[in-house]
Write a protein that holds these residues in place. Structure first.
Motif, PDB file in Angstrom:
ATOM      1  N   THR A 350       7.026  -5.651  -0.625  1.00 56.61           N
ATOM      2  CA  THR A 350       7.130  -4.203  -0.818  1.00 56.61           C
ATOM      3  C   THR A 350       6.990  -3.841  -2.291  1.00 56.61           C
ATOM      4  O   THR A 350       6.325  -2.855  -2.641  1.00 56.61           O
ATOM      5  CB  THR A 350       8.476  -3.682  -0.272  1.00 56.61           C
ATOM      6  OG1 THR A 350       8.564  -3.969   1.129  1.00 56.61           O
ATOM      7  CG2 THR A 350       8.613  -2.191  -0.492  1.00 56.61           C
ATOM      8  N   SER A 353       3.380  -4.055  -3.132  1.00 60.20           N
ATOM      9  CA  SER A 353       2.599  -2.966  -2.542  1.00 60.20           C
ATOM     10  C   SER A 353       2.830  -1.646  -3.280  1.00 60.20           C
ATOM     11  O   SER A 353       1.893  -0.863  -3.472  1.00 60.20           O
ATOM     12  CB  SER A 353       2.945  -2.815  -1.062  1.00 60.20           C
ATOM     13  OG  SER A 353       4.284  -2.377  -0.883  1.00 60.20           O
ATOM     14  N   GLU A 357      -0.218   0.288  -5.012  1.00 61.44           N
ATOM     15  CA  GLU A 357      -0.586   1.644  -4.613  1.00 61.44           C
ATOM     16  C   GLU A 357      -0.580   2.585  -5.813  1.00 61.44           C
ATOM     17  O   GLU A 357      -1.503   3.401  -5.992  1.00 61.44           O
ATOM     18  CB  GLU A 357       0.375   2.143  -3.536  1.00 61.44           C
ATOM     19  CG  GLU A 357       0.026   3.522  -2.997  1.00 61.44           C
ATOM     20  CD  GLU A 357       1.052   4.007  -1.985  1.00 61.44           C
ATOM     21  OE1 GLU A 357       0.643   4.565  -0.958  1.00 61.44           O
ATOM     22  OE2 GLU A 357       2.265   3.817  -2.232  1.00 61.44           O
ATOM     23  N   LEU A 665      -3.071  -1.955   0.322  1.00 67.05           N
ATOM     24  CA  LEU A 665      -1.732  -2.550   0.410  1.00 67.05           C
ATOM     25  C   LEU A 665      -0.724  -1.474   0.011  1.00 67.05           C
ATOM     26  O   LEU A 665      -0.545  -1.204  -1.170  1.00 67.05           O
ATOM     27  CB  LEU A 665      -1.629  -3.766  -0.519  1.00 67.05           C
ATOM     28  CG  LEU A 665      -0.364  -4.614  -0.391  1.00 67.05           C
ATOM     29  CD1 LEU A 665      -0.280  -5.261   0.976  1.00 67.05           C
ATOM     30  CD2 LEU A 665      -0.325  -5.681  -1.486  1.00 67.05           C
ATOM     31  N   GLU A 666      -0.098  -0.858   0.993  1.00 71.29           N
ATOM     32  CA  GLU A 666       0.858   0.209   0.727  1.00 71.29           C
ATOM     33  C   GLU A 666       2.171  -0.103   1.418  1.00 71.29           C
ATOM     34  O   GLU A 666       2.220  -0.876   2.379  1.00 71.29           O
ATOM     35  CB  GLU A 666       0.295   1.545   1.210  1.00 71.29           C
ATOM     36  CG  GLU A 666      -0.121   1.551   2.659  1.00 71.29           C
ATOM     37  CD  GLU A 666      -0.739   2.885   3.058  1.00 71.29           C
ATOM     38  OE1 GLU A 666      -0.779   3.777   2.207  1.00 71.29           O
ATOM     39  OE2 GLU A 666      -1.159   3.013   4.219  1.00 71.29           O
ATOM     40  N   VAL A 670       3.520  -2.574   4.867  1.00 68.45           N
ATOM     41  CA  VAL A 670       4.496  -3.672   4.846  1.00 68.45           C
ATOM     42  C   VAL A 670       5.601  -3.410   5.860  1.00 68.45           C
ATOM     43  O   VAL A 670       6.044  -4.326   6.567  1.00 68.45           O
ATOM     44  CB  VAL A 670       5.074  -3.830   3.428  1.00 68.45           C
ATOM     45  CG1 VAL A 670       6.143  -4.916   3.417  1.00 68.45           C
ATOM     46  CG2 VAL A 670       3.968  -4.157   2.431  1.00 68.45           C
TER      47      VAL A 670
END
Length: 776
Positions: A350, A353, A357, A665-666, A670
Motif C-alpha cells: 500500500t 502504491s 500513484e 498501481l493504486e 491493493v
C-alpha cells in the motif's frame, strides 16, 4: 639539567588506566567487527624470516610461541597483552564474519607452556585448512595474555618474508605473504613495527623496501634490531639504532633487543632478561639511551606509542564510523521495512502504491517538485540523451515534445506525393516541400520516426494521370462536373503513410511511458529487486500489453473513416478554403496570361488556344476538371490531417494511455487483492532478510563502537600551550634539516622518540613534526 619525567604515583596510575581503556576500546571495536569496515589503529609486526620476529613476540608476551619449520603462515595473529593480578591465556579464532571460536583458556593453575604451545599450534593448523582461493585467510588468530607485569598492548603479527622457495615453502607462498602484508601495511592508521636481524647483512633484508612502499617518509614506522649480541662496536647497526642512517630513518626511532640463543630455549623469562641486561652493560651499548634498548623498555615504549597513536586517530575514527553508520542506514532504508505477516506485506505494498500513484499523477500534470524528477544532469546543457533518466522522469514534458515531433512529421512527410508546381498555378507548393521545423532540444527524437520523404510528382504529370483515371471512371455525370470519387481516391493515396507514422508515434510514447514506470518503481522500491520484478511482471507488463492492443484498435478506429468512409468535412471551412484557392488560382492564371500576351505580338486565335492549354483545367481538360479534383483532395487532406493528428494525441495516447498510468498501481487495487497475491508480489526473499539482519547487526556494532569512542573524544586545547604548538609548527614547517640539527644539538631537552612524531603525525614534514614535539 634535563627535566625529570617522573610522574606522581596517582598520575601514573591514572595514565596507565587511560592507556588501558583506550587500547581496549579499539580492541572492542575489532571484536564488534568494525575493523572489517574502517581501519583501526594498531601495531603490525613485519620482518623477514629468521629475523627474530617470533623471539620478539615471545619476549614481549613472555609466552613461548610454537613454530614448525617449512610452514608458511597465511593469516594474521593478533597478540593482546593485558595487566591482571594472575596469569592467563586465551586463544580465539575470529572469522571473517566476526564469529568467534574459543579454545579452552588457561589460568595460573594449568599454565603449562608446552600445553599452551600445542593448543596454539592446533589453532593454526585448523585455520590453515580453510584458506581462501587466493591463499590468504581473512580470519585472525587472537592470543590474549594477561599477567601482573604486562603492559596494555595489542600487536598484529604477519608471516615473515622470504625470497626463495624451498622444499617446504613454495614460490606461491612468497606472493601470498606479500599480499597479506600489503593488505595490513597499506592501512594508514597502522604503526609498522619493522624487525631486522643484527646477525645478517642489512642490505640483504628486504623488509625495508616493503616498508618504504607503504610509508615512504617513515612517519608511522618503528624499527627493532634483534640479536644485538652479534653487533660489533663499529657495525652499521649502531648507526641504524641511533636513527642516523638516512635511508632507514624512522619517525618513531629504533630499539635494540637480545634474543635467546639456540641453547637458551629452556631458560626462564627472568634469565632471558638478565642475559639481555648484561649485554647492554657492555661498552658497545652502555652509552646507548636506556629507553631504546631491552625488552622491558620496549614494552613500555610500544604501549605509549600505541596509546598516543590511538588518541590522535580517535577524531578520524569517530568520523569514519559516523559515515559508515550513515551509509548502512541508507542501505537499510532502501530495503524497506521488515515484512512477514499478511498485514505487514499489505501495508508495504500500500505504501508503494500510494507513492506511485502520487508521483505518476505529478508526472502527467507536470508537477516536478519531488527529487525523483530532478536528476544531476541539466536539461539546459543540451547534452541529454533521448533516454536519459531526467527526460524519462519528466513525462509530461517529454510527451509534449514527442507530440510536437509527430505533428511536424505528419505535416512535412505525411503525404505520399509532393506536387511540383513551380508556378503556383494550383497550390502553394512551398508547403509541400517545407522541411521539419523543430527546436534543437526536440530534434533528437526524429530518430524514432523513420519516415521516407514524399515522392516528387510534377503537377502536369499528375493532371494527366487524373485525366486518364477520369476517362476510365466516367459515369452519368454532366460534362464538366467534378468527379468526387476521384478526389476521394487521390486523398486515400495521399494519406497512405498516416498509419505507419501514427504507429511509430504510439510505439515511442508507449515505450517512453513504460520506461517512466520502470524508473518510478525503481525509485520507490529501491534495492528490493524481488518486489520490483514481481510488480513489473505481474502488474506493469500486463498493463502495457493491454494498452498496446487497445492503442492498435484505437488507431484502426481513427483511420477507418479516412480509409473506408465517405468524406464529411466541415462545410463552412471546406467551402471557404475552396473559394480561397479558386480566387488565388484565377488571380495567378490571369496575371500570368496577361504577362504572356503583353510579351507577344498580336496573337492569332490558334496561338491563344495553345497558350490556354498550358494552364491546369485548360480547354481540352474542361470536360474532366482535373485541377478542381486536386484542389478538393488537398483541402480535404489538410483539414483531415489536423483532425487525425489531434485524435491520435488526445483520443488515443492521452485518453487510452497517459491518463491511465497512475492507475497501474493504486491503493484501491491493493485493497482488492487476496493475501496470497500480495505475498507473491512483495514477500521478502531470504537473501533480503539476511541482508537486513546483516545491516542491522553491523549498525548495532558501529553504534556501540561510536559510543565507546566518544568516551575518549579528544578536545582541542585552546590555551597558550596550544598556541605555542601551532606557532612552532607554522614557523618550523619549512625549517631546513641543517638548522634543525643545530637546534637539536643545542637543546637541553631530551626527546622521547615515540611521542614526538605522534604529536604531529601526518604533517608530511618530519622536521616540522620533530620541532613541534619540542614546542609542545
Amino acid at each position: 639539567m634535563a627535566e625529570s619525567n617522573t610522574l606522581p604515583t596517582e598520575a601514573l596510575i591514572e595514565l596507565q588506566r587511560e592507556q588501558r581503556d583506550l587500547i581496549e576500546t579499539v580492541d572492542k571495536l575489532r571484536s564488534l567487527g568494525v575493523a572489517d569496515i574502517v581501519d583501526l589503529p594498531q601495531i603490525i609486526v613485519v620482518g623477514d624470516q629468521s629475523s627474530g620476529k617470533s623471539s620478539v613476540l615471545e619476549a614481549i608476551s613472555q609466552q613461548k610461541f610454537p613454530s614448525k619449520d617449512g610452514i608458511c603462515t597465511r593469516f594474521a595473529t593478533q597478540l593482546s597483552l593485558r595487566q591482571s593480578a594472575s596469569r592467563s591465556l586465551k586463544v580465539t579464532i575470529e572469522t571473517n564474519g566476526s564469529d568467534q571460536y574459543d579454545l579452552p583458556p588457561f589460568d595460573e593453575t594449568d599454565f603449562d607452556n608446552e600445553k599452551v604451545a600445542h593448543i596454539i599450534e592446533e589453532a593454526k593448523e585448523a585455520m590453515s585448512a580453510k584458506i581462501g582461493r587466493d591463499g590468504v585467510s581473512e580470519d585472525i588468530l587472537h592470543i590474549e595474555v594477561t599477567g601482573p607485569d604486562m603492559v596494555t598492548l595489542t600487536l598484529v603479527d604477519l608471516p615473515g618474508f622470504y625470497n626463495s622457495p624451498t622444499q617446504h615453502q613454495s614460490a606461491e607462498g612468497i606472493h601470498i605473504v606479500e599480499r597479506l602484508a600489503d593488505r595490513y601495511m597499506a592501512q594508514k592508521s597502522s604503526i609498522i613495527l619493522t624487525i631486522v636481524s643484527g646477525k645478517y647483512d642489512l642490505n640483504l633484508q628486504t623488509v625495508h623496501n616493503r616498508v618504504l612502499k607503504h610509508d615512504p617518509h617513515g612517519l608511522r614506522t618503528m624499527g627493532i634490531i634483534t640479536k644485538a649480541d652479534f653487533i660489533g662496536p663499529h657495525s652499521q647497526f649502531l648507526t641504524l639504532a641511533r636513527n642516523e642512517e638516512p635511508k632507514y630513518k624512522y619517525a618513531l626511532g629504533w630499539h635494540v633487543l637480545r634474543n635467546r640463543t639456540e641453547d637458551e630455549g629452556d631458560i626462564s623469562n627472568a634469565e632471558r632478561d638478565a642475559n639481555e641486561d648484561m649485554l647492554f652493560q657492555s661498552p658497545t651499548w652502555q652509552q646507548f639511551p636506556q629507553q631504546n634498548k631491552g625488552i622491558k623498555a620496549l614494552r613500555q615504549r610500544l604501549g605509549k606509542a600505541l596509546y598516543a597513536h590511538i588518541k590522535k586517530s580517535m577524531p578520524r575514527l569517530v568520523e569514519e564510523i559516523r559515515l559508515q553508520i550513515k551509509s548502512r542506514e541508507a542501505q537499510l532504508d532502501r530495503l524497506g521495512p521488515a515484512r512477514s505477516s499478511p498485514q505487514e506485506l499489505r501495508q508495504y505494498l500500500t505504501t508503494i502504491s500510494k507513492k506511485f500513484e502520487r508521483l505518476a499523477d505529478d508526472a502527467i500534470r507536470g508537477h516536478y517538485m519531488d527529487d525523483f524528477f530532478n536528476g544531476s544532469e541539466s536539461e539546459a546543457s543540451g547534452h541529454l540523451s533521448p533516454d536519459s533518466s531526467e527526460r524519462i522522469h519528466k513525462l509530461r514534458a517529454l510527451v509534449r515534445d514527442l507530440n510536437m515531433v509527430f505533428y511536424e512529421v505528419m505535416l512535412t512527410k505525411g503525404h505520399s506525393r509532393a506536387i511540383v508546381d513551380p508556378g503556383n498555378t494550383l497550390m502553394d507548393s512551398a508547403k509541400m516541400f517545407k522541411p521539419p521545423q523543430f527546436p534543437k532540444a526536440v530534434q533528437r527524437w526524429l530518430v524514432h520516426y523513420d519516415v521516407p520523404d514524399p515522392q516528387h510528382v510534377p503537377l502536369q504529370e499528375l493532371i494527366e494521370l487524373i485525366d486518364e483515371r477520369a476517362t476510365i471512371n466516367r459515369g452519368t455525370e454532366f460534362p464538366g462536373s467534378t468527379n468526387d470519387g476521384l478526389a476521394v481516391r487521390e486523398f486515400k493515396n495521399q494519406s497512405s503513410k498516416w498509419k505507419d507514422i501514427a504507429t511509430s508515434h504510439i510505439d515511442v510514447v508507449t515505450d517512453v511511458s513504460q520506461s517512466f514506470v520502470e524508473g518510478l518503481l525503481t525509485h520507490i522500491i529501491g534495492s528490493d529487486s524481488h518486489t520490483y520484478n514481481s510488480i513489473m511482471t505481474d502488474v506493469v507488463y500486463p498493463f502495457f500489453d493491454r494498452k498496446r492492443v487497445t492503442l492498435v484498435s484505437k488507431l484502426e478506429e481513427l483511420l477507418r473513416h479516412y480509409k473506408y468512409g465517405n468524406p464529411q468535412p466541415l462545410e463552412p471551412e471546406f467551402r471557404a478554403q475552396m473559394q480561397q484557392r479558386h480566387f488565388q488560382r484565377q488571380f495567378i492564371h490571369g496575371r500570368t496570361l496577361h504577362d504572356k500576351i503583353r510579351s507577344q505580338d498580336p496573337l492569332e486565335d490558334e496561338q491563344l488556344a495553345m497558350m490556354m492549354d498550358d494552364f491546369p483545367g485548360g480547354r481540352h481538360r474542361i470536360s474532366y476538371n482535373s485541377g478542381d479534383v486536386l484542389e478538393k483532395m488537398m483541402v480535404h487532406y489538410e483539414m483531415s490531417l489536423r483532425i487525425f493528428t489531434d485524435n491520435i494525441i488526445i483520443l488515443a495516447i492521452e485518453n487510452c494511455l497517459i491518463c491511465e498510468l497512475p492507475s497501474i498501481l493504486e491503493p484501491n487495487m491493493v485493497n482488492g487483492m487476496a493475501d496470497t497475491q500480495v505475498k507473491e508480489l512483495v514477500a521478502e526473499r531470504p537473501e533480503v532478510t539476511e541482508e537486513r539482519e546483516r545491516l542491522e547487526k553491523t549498525l548495532t556494532s558501529l553504534r556501540e563502537g561510536l559510543r565507546a569512542c566518544r568516551r575518549h573524544r579528544v578536545i582541542e586545547p585552546t590555551g597558550s600551550s596550544s598556541s605555542s604548538c601551532q606557532g612552532a609548527l607554522h614557523t618550523l614547517r619549512n625549517t631546513s634539516q641543517t638548522a634543525f640539527d643545530a637546534a637539536l644539538a643545542s637543546s637541553e631537552k631530551r626527546l622521547n622518540p615515540e611521542l614526538f612524531a605522534l604529536s604531529a603525525f601526518g604533517t608530511g614534514n618530519p622536521v616540522a613534526e620533530i620541532s613541534l614535539a619540542f614546542a609542545c
